[in-house]
Write an enzyme that holds these catalytic residues in place. Structure first.
Site, mmCIF file in Angstrom:
data_model
loop_
_atom_site.group_PDB
_atom_site.id
_atom_site.type_symbol
_atom_site.label_atom_id
_atom_site.label_comp_id
_atom_site.label_asym_id
_atom_site.label_seq_id
_atom_site.Cartn_x
_atom_site.Cartn_y
_atom_site.Cartn_z
ATOM 1 N N HIS A 127 -5.824 -22.558 11.115
ATOM 2 C CA HIS A 127 -6.743 -23.696 11.241
ATOM 3 C C HIS A 127 -5.986 -25.022 11.372
ATOM 4 C CE1 HIS A 127 -6.006 -25.257 7.193
ATOM 5 N NE2 HIS A 127 -6.047 -24.008 6.761
ATOM 6 N N GLU A 181 -8.885 -17.809 2.551
ATOM 7 C CA GLU A 181 -7.564 -18.136 2.007
ATOM 8 C C GLU A 181 -7.389 -17.569 0.603
ATOM 9 O OE1 GLU A 181 -4.662 -18.394 2.335
ATOM 10 O OE2 GLU A 181 -4.067 -20.453 2.845
#
Length: 444
Positions: A236, A310
């Site tokens: 990202h 994550e």
């Protein structure tokens, strides 16, 4: 302080074009395209200070080195022609076409394709030898000598110009010689791979892949897709917490303006890639990155998955490193030194992340048809665990892989049963400016 290695394969050669086996023979020379590739690589490295240069003495490599340095301009560097960078010795096959080799040596050719470390050939004098095993020993010896001259506790940047197989072997030695490693890597003509070596307090050095097989500076986009399915893995874009160095974990921080710009740059870089599917972590920052990239791919469905979220840092989330150090100094040091041993306070272990991220990756990969390419957008720790598994590394090796915000990695699925996937290129950030990764260091 660290040592930076710039590994460059020679440009396109006459034997490459003719699909002939080059090996250690010195009959192959650079083509006009290969000369242009050397110049383009040199121009891409213009702003990168270089302390020393080592090159294979074979003509196709030495000419690449010469053209690269000339294109950089203003260098007073004298390259060292080092036989430790000679290409793999394939004496019985040298000069043959690829088709002729396959027809005359079908069993040996199959061994080369599927189990190159086990390939055994016979020299003209009757001696049997194993080319890849010999080359691995050569790579170890070269790196030992290089590190004597340029220790990891120094601050040198060293350019190494070589060949496909010897560069693969150098990379494998740097990574600790993982199983089936030779076929896990791809090294294209005039590609650039960047490795950073820093000293460990316990002795030895920590190796980090900053990028692998970068050919973006040649103006050709991603390396050519093979016959199997392809996955394009992206981290990202930047968030404010990346910029500040805060541990984000599973707190859902969105992209900042620079992160949106990175997603836009990745969109432009991947615009010409044919995508059939897209997958994202279910968190905001990878979803926003994927949506930005997919603006050039209308109609491609985006699937969000919890398996790619994550790592859960637990009580560390939202904190700066100094704040964590004040309360968990020993555990933070252990996380840096041996991440596989750490249980995050009220969070996850890297093994937890490994299991869910690799399982998710494998499920996505198994669902693809050979002609398909899928985009996958996730996070730093998630991408690192996936890539460590693909490279034959372990959960303790996550610091060996760099994932810059907006960086692009390409993985090609094998077409032969039992073969590993190929990490075709890793952490390309040239679309964000320059061949080196200048994205925020941040925290996971």
């Amino acid at each position: 302080m660290s040592l930076r290695l710039l590994l460059v394969r020679h440009g396109l050669s006459s034997f490459n074009v003719e699909r002939r086996i080059q090996g250690r023979d010195d009959l192959s020379v650079l083509t006009a395209e290969g000369e242009e590739q050397a110049s383009r690589t040199g121009r891409a490295l213009t702003d990168v200070p270089i302390s020393a240069v080592y090159s294979s003495p074979l003509k196709r490599a030495s000419a690449t080195c010469e053209g690269l340095l000339k294109a950089r301009g203003g260098d007073s560097l004298t390259p060292v022609m080092d036989e430790g960078l000679l290409e793999v010795d394939l004496e019985p096959w040298s000069g043959m076409s690829a088709d002729e080799r396959a027809a005359r040596y079908p069993e040996a050719y199959q061994a080369w394709r599927l189990h190159p470390e086990e390939l055994e050939l016979t020299r003209k004098d009757g001696r049997a030898y194993r080319p890849v095993q010999e080359l691995m020993a050569q790579a170890r010896h070269f790196l030992d000598r290089l590190l004597d001259q340029h220790p990891s506790e120094g601050n040198d940047t060293v350019l190494v110009v070589g060949h496909n197989a010897i560069l693969r072997c150098l990379i494998l030695v740097l990574l600790g010689e993982p199983s089936q490693g030779f076929r896990r890597l791809q090294i294209d003509n005039a590609s650039l791979s960047v490795f950073n070596l820093s000293p460990k307090a316990s002795g030895g050095h920590q190796v980090q892949i900053e990028c692998l097989n970068n050919t973006a500076h040649l103006g050709q986009g991603l390396p050519k897709k093979g016959n199997g399915a392809r996955l394009v893995l992206v981290r990202h874009g930047e968030t404010n917490w990346n910029r500040q160095g805060r541990f984000q974990g599973q707190i859902d921080i969105p992209l900042n303006d620079n992160g949106h710009a990175q997603a836009e740059a990745a969109r432009g870089f991947l615009e010409s890639v044919s995508l059939q599917r897209a997958y994202s972590s279910s968190m905001t920052r990878p979803r926003q990155t994927a949506e930005g990239i997919l603006r050039s791919h209308p109609g491609v469905p985006l699937t969000e998955t919890r398996g790619l979220v994550e790592i859960g840092h637990g009580l560390w989330e939202g904190k700066l490193e100094d704040e964590i150090k004040a309360e968990w100094a020993d555990l933070l040091e252990e996380w840096k030194r041996t991440p596989e041993t750490v249980q995050m306070p009220e969070g996850e272990t890297i093994q937890d992340v490994w299991e869910r991220s690799v399982n998710t990756w494998n499920t996505i990969a198994a669902s693809l048809e050979p002609e398909e390419t899928a985009l996958v957008v996730a996070h730093d720790a998630v991408n690192k665990t996936i890539l460590c598994q693909l490279l034959g590394l372990t959960p303790g090796d996550i610091w060996s892989v760099k994932q810059g915000n907006g960086g692009v990695t390409v993985v090609d699925m094998p077409t032969d049963p039992g073969q590993p996937s190929v990490v075709t290129c890793l952490n390309l950030t040239s679309h964000l400016g320059g061949v080196l990764d200048r994205t925020a260091a941040g925290a996971l």
